[in-house]
Write an enzyme that holds these catalytic residues in place. Structure first.
Site, PDB file in Angstrom:
ATOM      1  N   GLU A   1      36.744  30.504  49.558  1.00 34.66           N
ATOM      2  CA  GLU A   1      36.237  31.633  50.341  1.00 34.66           C
ATOM      3  C   GLU A   1      35.373  32.633  49.553  1.00 34.66           C
ATOM      4  O   GLU A   1      35.587  33.833  49.633  1.00 34.66           O
ATOM      5  CB  GLU A   1      37.414  32.377  50.986  1.00 34.66           C
TER       6      GLU A   1
HETATM    7  C1  ACM Z   1      42.803  29.418  51.593  1.00 33.46           C
HETATM    8  O1  ACM Z   1      43.561  29.402  52.590  1.00 33.46           O
HETATM    9  N1  ACM Z   1      41.769  30.226  51.590  1.00 33.46           N
HETATM   10  C2  ACM Z   1      43.023  28.567  50.450  1.00 33.46           C
END
Ligand code: ACM
Length: 701
Positions: A325
């Site tokens: 992310e």
């Molecule tokens: C995640 O759930 N961003 C690894």
């Protein structure tokens, strides 16, 4: 009684357990009557039973090492807890022992990926023998022995059985995020006990994120001093946890999530970040912009020293660098970063992250570790031995395996999504997108990890978010693929649930204490009736509801509402649903079953009157008033539908529409909770609209 139950996993034996019958019992319902979880790879039941009395004794033959001796001492303590008897442990001689334990060799000093975890357990009326190639296998076999102990009219005993067991996957993990909420050492240890009980073997410790840097760094002390609000593990704590895990055959894999999810690092070391200025620990939930600056050499110098320190602290061969992310916003808006990218021919933020990953991988490798990261790190040029942890889907795991990378599955095993155990249980690391892999590619899928992200988890409710559901995931990762029977899983999960509580897990006891705290001793019974009928909302609904209401939840919010306390899965609702299904399938002929369904609905119908004053008296409970009223209405509706069925009447369509509308209202989330008993009530309403043998019979009378 001789029942054969499969052989070591092979395609020819996939259906063996269900196909083989002796008398009226199938092997699967014999296994159900035992508390085995995970189900062993191969079992053969024999005649007779081995009694467990206060004279129970254990002898160690063959190899002996501290891992084995401590495992045996824990086993004896647990057997005493299970039976309430003071079990004497040491046998006078091997031949006189109730249980003879025999390892051929020691395991590795710290458990390692792919180590032989197999064992053989033979139980006869005269005694039992547990044998394994190493002490790790013995630890697993001792858990199986404990799970076989049953209460019978004649005392505690185990069935005679021959078990040959080994795991299907070598990587069977549990990840706990200790950044969003700090989880103290004693809670971690208790959960390691739970992991041992169900043969999980990797504790993945998510140690840093935007909301907290949770480990002492002697090299860069401002990381924990300024990035943790004082809530961090000392290095002594870390040694303690690693040792505790090691004794239970569990590897500890640390994760430092970089280059995103890293705000807490920048509080003490703002020079690492991609923007100028100061930083504060993030208090909100979500995905945030701050990311390390991958273009400055100083970033890598810092990581060189930091990773040298951390890789020394953790003995496991694998080291997790996160990598998920990264939104790239800070990189896109920085002229110097953009200039660097241009100069290096990096076209996108993703390519810049790949450049960063490659640099970090070199550092990890220099420290003799193998890098693991979330599936975003998968990119051309990544060293072949890198492990990919897939949170985004089974397709990305399969894609990694096709490209030659090893991987583990976490998509489908997110405990914070509040799914029922059956939903996690249905997810197979070699299912869906991975089902068409070649044998070589499939062999790269090492297993999976249950993941607990802790936005809504503190030390108060951590056990109930993990247990007992994680035992179902543990079975998926250990047992042969043919072990898929959901009713059997729930039957055995209920036993494991109870056993985990005896061994110290607090998922049930905390619930009782919290309900008493909320309602006071006078109100707890009626609050319990409501609590038993609800579940927390699923997926990210809680976040969405807060956003819709214009509320921004933060780490400072107390987690003391009913939604934070009740288990993710309502046993009452599931059992009620099963009873209703059985009643409908049987044409309402089962009068005992109908009485149970009726009694349950009477309880709900009457409960609101008792509960309402309790709810009105507390600011924390007030929000539950509409739910309690809806539960009473559901009980009333279900009873009216059942009355009609009993009278052999089919209610008017308008009546059924009115009931259906009321049930639909009750199904809407309230106070971040769902009334899980609504769908079975709807089934009763639907059933009242058609003829049943029972209404036919009533009509003819
Ligand atoms: C995640 O759930 N961003 C690894």
């Amino acid at each position: 009684m001789i029942l054969l139950c499969g052989a070591l996993a092979s395609a020819a034996l996939l259906d063996a357990p269900r196909a083989q019958q002796t008398g009226s019992q199938t092997t699967s319902n014999v296994a159900d009557s035992l508390g085995l979880m995970p189900i062993p790879a191969r079992m053969q039941f024999r005649d007779g039973r081995l009694a467990v009395t206060p004279r129970f004794s254990l002898a160690i033959a063959g190899h002996r090492d501290p891992l084995l001796e401590r495992g045996v001492a824990r086993f004896v303590a647990h057997l005493s807890l299970l039976t309430g008897m003071q079990i004497a442990s040491t046998a006078e001689s091997s031949t006189k022992a109730t249980l003879l334990v025999e390892a051929n060799a020691s395991g590795n000093a710290t458990p390692q990926l792919g180590e032989d975890e197999s064992y053989t357990l033979d139980v006869d009326p005269s005694g039992a023998r547990l044998a394994a190639p190493n002490s790790l296998g013995i630890l697993h076999g001792l858990q199986t022995f404990l799970q076989l102990v049953e209460v019978t009219p004649d005392g505690f005993s185990l069935p005679a059985v021959h078990i040959e067991d080994r795991p299907r996957f070598p990587w069977r993990g549990l990840m706990i995020d200790v950044s969003r909420h700090f989880i103290p050492v004693e809670d971690i240890k208790r959960n390691l006990d739970g992991m041992e009980a169900v043969k999980l073997n990797v504790f993945h410790w998510h140690l840093s994120d935007d909301q907290g840097f949770r480990i002492e760094s002697k090299t860069y002390p401002k990381l924990h001093e300024l990035g943790s609000d004082g809530l961090y593990y000392t290095q002594e704590d870390v040694h303690d946890v690693i040792e505790y895990a090691r004794e239970r055959g569990i590897r500890v894999v640390p994760e430092f999530d970089i280059p995103g999810h890293s705000t807490s690092w920048f509080v003490g070391y703002p020079e690492l970040s991609s923007t100028s200025g100061t930083h504060a620990i993030e208090r909100r939930w979500g995905v945030f912009d701050p990311a390390m600056d991958p273009t400055r050499e100083e970033t890598y110098k810092f990581l060189e020293k930091f990773l040298a320190e951390m890789t020394r602290l953790f003995p496991d061969a694998y080291f997790h660098i996160g990598g998920d992310e990264v939104n790239g916003k800070q990189w896109e808006s920085s002229p110097t970063i953009q200039a660097f990218m241009k100069a290096h021919g990096l076209m996108t933020s993703l390519e810049l992250q790949q450049y960063f990953n490659a640099r970090v991988e070199k550092i990890v490798e220099k420290n003799h570790k193998i890098m693991i990261g979330w599936d975003e790190i998968l990119a051309p040029g990544l060293p072949e031995n890198t492990v990919i942890q897939s949170w985004r889907g089974q397709d990305s795991l399969a894609a990694a395996a096709r490209l030659g990378y090893r991987g583990i599955l976490s998509n489908g095993y997110y405990l914070d999504l509040m799914w029922p155990a059956a939903q996690h249980y249905s997810v197979d690391p070699l299912g869906a997108g991975a089902a068409n892999l070649s044998p070589d590619q499939a062999a790269r899928i090492l297993g999976g990890e249950a993941c607990l992200w802790t936005e809504y988890v503190t030390h108060e409710n951590v056990d109930s978010r993990i247990w007992p559901r994680t035992a179902a995931i543990a079975e998926r990762l250990w047992s042969p693929q043919w072990v898929q029977d959901v009713p059997s899983m729930y039957e055995r999960l209920a036993r494991e649930d109870w056993r985990l509580q005896i061994f110290g897990l607090e998922h049930r006891s905390k619930l009782t204490l919290r309900l008493e705290t909320l309602a006071g001793p006078g109100g707890v019974d009626s609050l319990r009736v409501l609590a038993d009928a609800v579940e927390p909302v699923k997926g990210y609904s809680r976040e969405h509801a807060a956003a819709a209401a214009g509320i921004e939840p933060t780490s400072a919010d107390p987690l003391n509402r009913l939604v934070d306390i009740v288990p993710p899965e309502s046993e009452t609702a599931r059992k009620f649903g099963e009873e209703v299904d059985a009643l409908i399938a049987g044409g309402f002929a089962d009068t005992a079953g109908e009485s149970r369904v009726r009694a349950q609905m009477e309880l709900w119908k009457a409960n609101d009157t008792h509960l309402e004053p309790v709810l009105a008296a507390s600011f924390l409970l007030k929000e539950l008033s509409p739910l309690s009223a809806d539960l009473a209405e559901l009980g009333k509706t279900g009873l009216e539908a059942l009355d009609a069925i009993d009278r052999g009447e089919q209610p008017q369509p308008e009546q059924r529409q009115q009931w259906t509308a009321q049930i639909a209202e009750a199904e809407k989330p309230q106070a971040d909770l769902l009334l899980m008993v609504a769908p079975p009530i709807q089934k009763l309403v639907n059933a009242s609209g058609s003829a049943h043998p029972r209404n036919e019979a009533a009509r003819k009378q």
